[in-house]
Design a protein around this motif. Structure first.
Motif, PDB file in Angstrom:
ATOM      1  N   PHE A 283     -67.950  29.930  30.092  1.00 63.92           N
ATOM      2  CA  PHE A 283     -66.853  29.486  29.240  1.00 63.92           C
ATOM      3  C   PHE A 283     -67.350  28.677  28.050  1.00 63.92           C
ATOM      4  N   TRP A 284     -68.079  27.594  28.301  1.00 59.91           N
ATOM      5  CA  TRP A 284     -68.371  26.673  27.200  1.00 59.91           C
ATOM      6  C   TRP A 284     -69.408  27.229  26.230  1.00 59.91           C
ATOM      7  N   VAL A 285     -70.354  28.028  26.717  1.00 60.32           N
ATOM      8  CA  VAL A 285     -71.326  28.627  25.796  1.00 60.32           C
ATOM      9  C   VAL A 285     -70.634  29.662  24.910  1.00 60.32           C
ATOM     10  N   ALA A 286     -69.739  30.462  25.518  1.00 59.80           N
ATOM     11  CA  ALA A 286     -68.985  31.435  24.718  1.00 59.80           C
ATOM     12  C   ALA A 286     -68.111  30.731  23.683  1.00 59.80           C
ATOM     13  N   ALA A 287     -67.506  29.616  24.063  1.00 61.13           N
ATOM     14  CA  ALA A 287     -66.661  28.867  23.130  1.00 61.13           C
ATOM     15  C   ALA A 287     -67.481  28.356  21.945  1.00 61.13           C
ATOM     16  N   THR A 288     -68.641  27.783  22.243  1.00 58.42           N
ATOM     17  CA  THR A 288     -69.512  27.277  21.176  1.00 58.42           C
ATOM     18  C   THR A 288     -69.991  28.400  20.276  1.00 58.42           C
ATOM     19  N   ALA A 289     -70.385  29.507  20.891  1.00 58.76           N
ATOM     20  CA  ALA A 289     -70.876  30.646  20.109  1.00 58.76           C
ATOM     21  C   ALA A 289     -69.801  31.176  19.175  1.00 58.76           C
ATOM     22  N   GLY A 290     -68.572  31.270  19.679  1.00 57.90           N
ATOM     23  CA  GLY A 290     -67.484  31.789  18.857  1.00 57.90           C
ATOM     24  C   GLY A 290     -67.110  30.866  17.715  1.00 57.90           C
ATOM     25  N   THR A 393     -65.890  40.071  20.088  1.00 58.91           N
ATOM     26  CA  THR A 393     -65.393  40.544  21.382  1.00 58.91           C
ATOM     27  C   THR A 393     -65.985  39.778  22.558  1.00 58.91           C
ATOM     28  N   PRO A 394     -67.323  39.645  22.680  1.00 60.40           N
ATOM     29  CA  PRO A 394     -67.857  38.913  23.823  1.00 60.40           C
ATOM     30  C   PRO A 394     -67.471  37.435  23.827  1.00 60.40           C
ATOM     31  N   ALA A 395     -67.329  36.843  22.643  1.00 64.74           N
ATOM     32  CA  ALA A 395     -66.945  35.435  22.589  1.00 64.74           C
ATOM     33  C   ALA A 395     -65.561  35.218  23.186  1.00 64.74           C
ATOM     34  N   SER A 396     -64.611  36.106  22.855  1.00 67.20           N
ATOM     35  CA  SER A 396     -63.259  35.978  23.397  1.00 67.20           C
ATOM     36  C   SER A 396     -63.169  36.490  24.833  1.00 67.20           C
ATOM     37  N   HIS A 397     -63.856  37.598  25.123  1.00 69.02           N
ATOM     38  CA  HIS A 397     -63.813  38.209  26.456  1.00 69.02           C
ATOM     39  C   HIS A 397     -64.368  37.270  27.519  1.00 69.02           C
ATOM     40  N   SER A 398     -65.447  36.575  27.211  1.00 66.85           N
ATOM     41  CA  SER A 398     -66.055  35.675  28.199  1.00 66.85           C
ATOM     42  C   SER A 398     -65.144  34.505  28.523  1.00 66.85           C
ATOM     43  N   LEU A 399     -64.391  34.041  27.540  1.00 65.59           N
ATOM     44  CA  LEU A 399     -63.447  32.948  27.795  1.00 65.59           C
ATOM     45  C   LEU A 399     -62.340  33.390  28.737  1.00 65.59           C
TER      46      LEU A 399
END
Length: 533
Positions: A283-290, A393-399
Motif C-alpha cells: 500500500f504505502w510504497v504504491a502510494a508514494t510511487a503514484g 495502473t500498478p500504482a492504483s491497482h496495488s492500493l
C-alpha cells in the motif's frame, strides 16, 4: 440498478487472489463509462488553467506566485478533501457523494469563468477542487467494489489511462477556446461532460455497494484538510519575498496537523485513515510511487505550457496541440500496462513507467531551449505519457488490492491523492523553483538605473515583464529577450527537481516494493486477515 448491485455483491471480500476469475456488475461497460465520465469532469479541470495562465496574468497583472496558486488551486481543494469525502462516501453512500460533487462542479466552473479578480479565480478553483473531492474518490471506490480479479485490473487501467489522457487534453481544448473567446471560457469545458455524466451516473451506478456502517471520523477529516492545505500553500509562498512569517506559520500548522492526525488515527475507534492498512508495504510504497509519477505529469504540463507560449511563442492552440503525444500514449499504453501487471507484477511495471518519466524530464532539461523544433517538445511529452501510462495502473491497482472493500474509500482516496496531492506538491515545488529562478535571473539583467517599481514588475512574472515592454516599446525587444532567458533559467531548476523526484521514487520502488511472487503472497495474506476480521 438492483441488477448491478446484485451482480457485484460477491466482490465483498476485498483484494483478489492470484488466478481468481473476474466478477463484474450488470451492464458493466455502461457503468464503467459513467464512472469514467464523472472522473473526466475532475480530470479535465486539473489542467484547463495551465494554457490560460499567460492570458490570466495579462488580464489581472498577476505575479508568478498568484499564477502558481491559480494553477494549483484545484488540486489543492481536491487533495485536501479527498480522504474526508471518501470516508463520508463509504459510510453514507458513494453514489450520493458522486452526484452532489459533479453537480457542484457546475457553479464552481461558472464562478471561475467570470471571476472579477485573480483572488476570486483562485477561490473558485479551490471550490471546484472540493466538489471534485466529493465525486472523484467514489469512482475508483465503486470500481473496487463492483469488479474483482483481472476485470478490476482492466477497469482500473481504463479509468487511469483515459482519465490521465483527458487531463492531458485539457490544454488542447483550452487552446481552441482561447483562439476565439476570453480566458474564462476554458473553465466552461467541463459543463457538457457534467451534464452527460450526472444522468448516466444516476440511472446506471448502484446506490449502495458494500458500504461501511461505522461512524465517520470527522475530527480526523478536518485535520487532514488542514494538513494538506497548509502544506501546499506553504510550498507556494516559500520563494516569495517578505512572506517568511506566513510560510513559517503554515509550516507550523502543517506539522501540528500531521502530529494531531497521526495521534487521532491511532486512538480513534473508527479512524478516517487506517494506519495499520496504510502501513502495508504494497500500500504505502504504491502510494508514494503514484504521488511522484502523477505529480511529475502535472508539474511537466504546468511548466511546459508556459514555456511553449512564453519562450517559443506558440499560440494557445499550438500549445494545447503540443501535448497530444502525452494523451495518446497514455491511452495506448494503459491496456498494455494492465497485462504487464498481471504477467510481471506491479514493481516491474512501475519501474518501466519511471524510466520513461525520467527520459521525459531529461529531454526537457537538455533539449527544451529557445527556438527548438517541435519534435523535441513532442518527444518530451511522449516520454512522459508513456511513463504515466505504464505506472498509473500498478500504482492504483496495488492500493485497491491491498485493502478490504469496506475501506475502498480509503484506497480510492489515496489513489486520488496520488494525482492531486502529487500534482499540487509537484506543481508547487516546480512553480516555486521557476519563480525563484526567474526572479533571480531577471534581477541580474536589470540595469541599476531602472526604478524599483519597474524592477518589481520585471521580476514578478513573464506576463508582467511583457506588460512593461508594451509600456516602453523602445525597450520591448530587450525586455522580452531578457524575460525569456530568465524563464529558461528558472525552468532548468524545475526540471532538475523533477529528475531528483523521479530517481528517488524509482529507488523506493526498486528496493522496497515486493517482486511479483512476494506481492501475490502479501495480497493473499491481506485478504485472509481482512476476511477473518
Amino acid at each position: 440498478m438492483s441488477e448491478s448491485a446484485s451482480a457485484a455483491s460477491p466482490v465483498a471480500a476485498g483484494a483478489h487472489s492470484p488466478g481468481e476469475s473476474s466478477t463484474v456488475p450488470g451492464r458493466a461497460p455502461l457503468v464503467l463509462i459513467s464512472l469514467i465520465l464523472v472522473a473526466a469532469v475532475a480530470n479535465l479541470n486539473l489542467a484547463v488553467a495551465n494554457v490560460a495562465l499567460p492570458d490570466i496574468g495579462k488580464a489581472f497583472d498577476s505575479s508568478q506566485t498568484t499564477l502558481n496558486l491559480i494553477a494549483v488551486g484545484y488540486s489543492l481543494g481536491l487533495a485536501a478533501s479527498v480522504l474526508y469525502f471518501g470516508a463520508i462516501g463509504d459510510r453514507y453512500g458513494r453514489k450520493v457523494m458522486l452526484l452532489i460533487g459533479t453537480s457542484l462542479a457546475i457553479p464552481a466552473s461558472l464562478l471561475a469563468a467570470w471571476a472579477p479578480s485573480d483572488e476570486v479565480l483562485f477561490a473558485a478553483r479551490v471550490l471546484g477542487g472540493l466538489a471534485a473531492g466529493m465525486a472523484y474518490p467514489t469512482t475508483l471506490a465503486l470500481i473496487t467494489a463492483l469488479w474483482s480479479g483481472p476485470g478490476r485490473t482492466k477497469s482500473i487501467a481504463l479509468w487511469s489511462g483515459i482519465g490521465g489522457a483527458i487531463s492531458a487534453l485539457g490544454p488542447l481544448c483550452s487552446g481552441i477556446l482561447l483562439e476565439h473567446f476570453w480566458w474564462g471560457s476554458v473553465f466552461l469545458l467541463t459543463l457538457p461532460l457534467a451534464l452527460v455524466a450526472i444522468p448516466m451516473a444516476y440511472f446506471l451506478v448502484p446506490s449502495h455497494v458494500n458500504e461501511a456502517t461505522d461512524p465517520v471520523d470527522n475530527l480526523g477529516g478536518i485535520l487532514s484538510v488542514l494538513l494538506v492545505g497548509s502544506l501546499v500553500l506553504g510550498i507556494n509562498f516559500a520563494p516569495v519575498p517578505n512572506k517568511g512569517t506566513l510560510v513559517l506559520g503554515l509550516a507550523v500548522i502543517a506539522v501540528a496537523a500531521l502530529v494531531a492526525f497521526y495521534l487521532r488515527q491511532r486512538r480513534a475507534a473508527n479512524p478516517l485513515y487506517d494506519l495499520n492498512v496504510a502501513g502495508r508495504r504494497v500500500f504505502w510504497v504504491a502510494a508514494t510511487a503514484g504521488i511522484i509519477v502523477f505529480g511529475s505529469l502535472m508539474g511537466a504540463m504546468f511548466i511546459g505550457q508556459q514555456f511553449l507560449q512564453n519562450v517559443l511563442g506558440y499560440s494557445t492552440l499550438e500549445a494545447g496541440l503540443s501535448i497530444l503525444p502525452a494523451a495518446l500514449f497514455m491511452v495506448a499504453i494503459a491496456p498494455r500496462s494492465a497485462k504487464l501487471v498481471e504477467s510481471h507484477g506491479a514493481r516491474f511495471t512501475l519501474l518501466v513507467g519511471y524510466l520513461f518519466c525520467l527520459l521525459g524530464f531529461l529531454t526537457m532539461l537538455l533539449l527544451w531551449k529557445e527556438d527548438i523544433s517541435y519534435w523535441k517538445v513532442g518527444l518530451g511529452y511522449a516520454f512522459m505519457g508513456i511513463g504515466v501510462g505504464f505506472a498509473g495502473t500498478p500504482a492504483s491497482h496495488s492500493l485497491t488490492g491491498s485493502v478490504p472493500v469496506s475501506r475502498a474509500g480509503m484506497a480510492s482516496g489515496t489513489a486520488d491523492l496520488q494525482r492531486d496531492l502529487g500534482g499540487a506538491i509537484m506543481q508547487s515545488i516546480l512553480g516555486a523553483l521557476l519563480t525563484a529562478g526567474y526572479a533571480a535571473a531577471a534581477a541580474s539583467q536589470i540595469p541599476s538605473s531602472v526604478s524599483d517599481n519597474v524592477q518589481g514588475e520585471l521580476t514578478k512574472s513573464f506576463s508582467s515583464a511583457s506588460a512593461v515592454g508594451e509600456q516602453y516599446p523602445q525597450y520591448a525587444a530587450q525586455i522580452t529577450a531578457g524575460a525569456k532567458l530568465a524563464f529558461l533559467d528558472g525552468d532548468q531548476w524545475a526540471y532538475l527537481a523533477g529528475i531528483v523526484a523521479i530517481l528517488l521514487g524509482a529507488a523506493i520502488v526498486f528496493f522496497l516494493f515486493p517482486k511479483k511472487d512476494d506481492e501475490q503472497r502479501l495480497l493473499a495474506e491481506y485478504q485472509a486477515v481482512d476476511t477473518a476480521g
